[in-house]
Scaffold this motif. Structure first.
Motif, short mmCIF file in Angstrom:
data_model
loop_
_atom_site.label_atom_id
_atom_site.label_comp_id
_atom_site.label_asym_id
_atom_site.label_seq_id
_atom_site.Cartn_x
_atom_site.Cartn_y
_atom_site.Cartn_z
N ALA A 66 -19.22 -89.68 -47.82
CA ALA A 66 -18.60 -89.65 -49.16
C ALA A 66 -17.26 -88.94 -49.10
CB ALA A 66 -19.54 -88.96 -50.15
N ARG A 67 -17.22 -87.83 -48.40
CA ARG A 67 -15.96 -87.09 -48.28
C ARG A 67 -14.92 -87.88 -47.52
NH1 ARG A 67 -19.56 -82.31 -47.36
NH2 ARG A 67 -19.43 -81.11 -49.28
N THR A 68 -15.31 -88.44 -46.40
CA THR A 68 -14.38 -89.17 -45.54
C THR A 68 -13.88 -90.45 -46.18
OG1 THR A 68 -15.49 -88.29 -43.59
CG2 THR A 68 -14.08 -90.19 -43.26
N ASP A 69 -14.80 -91.24 -46.74
CA ASP A 69 -14.45 -92.57 -47.25
C ASP A 69 -13.81 -92.55 -48.62
OD1 ASP A 69 -15.61 -93.49 -44.96
OD2 ASP A 69 -17.36 -94.38 -45.92
N LEU A 71 -13.78 -89.28 -51.33
CA LEU A 71 -13.32 -88.07 -52.02
C LEU A 71 -12.06 -87.46 -51.44
CD1 LEU A 71 -16.83 -86.47 -52.62
CD2 LEU A 71 -15.45 -87.83 -54.21
N ASP A 72 -12.00 -87.32 -50.12
CA ASP A 72 -10.80 -86.70 -49.52
C ASP A 72 -9.55 -87.54 -49.76
OD1 ASP A 72 -12.43 -84.65 -48.65
OD2 ASP A 72 -12.48 -85.33 -46.55
N LYS A 73 -9.69 -88.86 -49.64
CA LYS A 73 -8.54 -89.75 -49.87
C LYS A 73 -8.05 -89.63 -51.31
CE LYS A 73 -9.78 -93.15 -46.42
NZ LYS A 73 -10.15 -94.54 -46.15
N LEU A 74 -8.99 -89.71 -52.24
CA LEU A 74 -8.60 -89.61 -53.66
C LEU A 74 -8.00 -88.25 -53.97
CD1 LEU A 74 -11.45 -91.38 -55.63
CD2 LEU A 74 -9.08 -92.09 -55.41
N GLN A 75 -8.59 -87.21 -53.44
CA GLN A 75 -8.09 -85.87 -53.73
C GLN A 75 -6.65 -85.70 -53.27
OE1 GLN A 75 -10.48 -82.68 -52.15
NE2 GLN A 75 -9.57 -81.21 -53.55
N ARG A 76 -6.32 -86.16 -52.07
CA ARG A 76 -4.93 -86.04 -51.58
C ARG A 76 -3.96 -86.80 -52.47
NH1 ARG A 76 -7.48 -86.77 -46.62
NH2 ARG A 76 -6.92 -88.98 -46.60
N ILE A 77 -4.32 -88.01 -52.85
CA ILE A 77 -3.42 -88.82 -53.67
C ILE A 77 -3.28 -88.22 -55.07
CG2 ILE A 77 -3.16 -91.09 -54.75
CD1 ILE A 77 -2.49 -91.03 -51.77
N ILE A 78 -4.37 -87.76 -55.64
CA ILE A 78 -4.33 -87.16 -56.98
C ILE A 78 -3.51 -85.87 -56.95
CG2 ILE A 78 -5.73 -86.03 -58.75
CD1 ILE A 78 -7.86 -88.24 -58.18
N GLU A 79 -3.69 -85.06 -55.93
CA GLU A 79 -2.89 -83.83 -55.83
C GLU A 79 -1.40 -84.15 -55.73
OE1 GLU A 79 -4.62 -81.76 -52.51
OE2 GLU A 79 -6.24 -80.94 -53.74
N GLY A 80 -1.06 -85.20 -55.00
CA GLY A 80 0.34 -85.62 -54.91
C GLY A 80 0.88 -86.06 -56.25
N ALA A 81 0.09 -86.85 -56.99
CA ALA A 81 0.52 -87.31 -58.31
C ALA A 81 0.67 -86.13 -59.27
CB ALA A 81 -0.47 -88.33 -58.86
N GLN A 82 -0.25 -85.18 -59.20
CA GLN A 82 -0.15 -84.01 -60.06
C GLN A 82 1.09 -83.19 -59.72
OE1 GLN A 82 -4.03 -82.24 -59.42
NE2 GLN A 82 -4.79 -83.08 -61.34
N PHE A 83 1.44 -83.12 -58.44
CA PHE A 83 2.65 -82.40 -58.04
C PHE A 83 3.89 -83.07 -58.63
CE2 PHE A 83 6.27 -81.84 -55.20
CZ PHE A 83 6.39 -80.46 -55.20
N VAL A 84 3.94 -84.39 -58.56
CA VAL A 84 5.09 -85.12 -59.12
C VAL A 84 5.20 -84.83 -60.62
CG1 VAL A 84 5.97 -87.42 -59.68
CG2 VAL A 84 5.13 -86.93 -57.37
N ILE A 85 4.09 -84.92 -61.32
CA ILE A 85 4.12 -84.68 -62.77
C ILE A 85 4.51 -83.24 -63.06
CG2 ILE A 85 2.65 -84.54 -64.84
CD1 ILE A 85 1.27 -87.11 -63.77
N HIS A 86 4.01 -82.30 -62.28
CA HIS A 86 4.38 -80.89 -62.47
C HIS A 86 5.89 -80.71 -62.27
CE1 HIS A 86 4.33 -76.53 -62.24
NE2 HIS A 86 4.97 -76.62 -61.10
#
Length: 97
Positions: A66-69, A71-86
């Motif tokens: 679950a983490r590999t396939d 959660l980890d992928k989504l978390q990295r992308i979401i963190e990047g999007a949140q950084f852009v918005i911030h």
């Protein structure tokens, strides 16, 4: 982040457009990542973890998969999007001062 427009009479409009573009690109990456995960890691929109040769996977194997396939992928992308918005919020607040 993209380089802000140079001084001119359309600065506000250009900056708004720059921010719209940055947010749109970031959100498109989130959507594309979700689509990729669904396409590669699901069956009929349900998560389909890889099974083992020894029968059904253990809970530990499921957690790791679950983490590999997903959660980890989504978390990295979401963190990047949140950084852009911030960053956009920061630049807009700084400009209003």
């Amino acid at each position: 982040m993209t380089t802000p427009p140079t001084s001119g009479r359309n600065d506000a409009w250009e900056m708004d457009q720059l921010h719209r573009d940055e947010i749109t690109v970031a959100m498109n990456w989130v959507i594309r990542t979700c689509q990729e995960i669904v396409r590669n890691r699901s069956h009929k929109t349900f998560w389909a973890p890889v099974s083992t040769n020894d029968g059904p996977p253990s809970p530990e194997q499921l957690m790791q998969t679950a983490r590999t396939d997903v959660l980890d992928k989504l978390q990295r992308i979401i963190e990047g999007a949140q950084f852009v918005i911030h960053q956009v919020e920061y630049e807009r607040a700084k400009r209003k001062q």
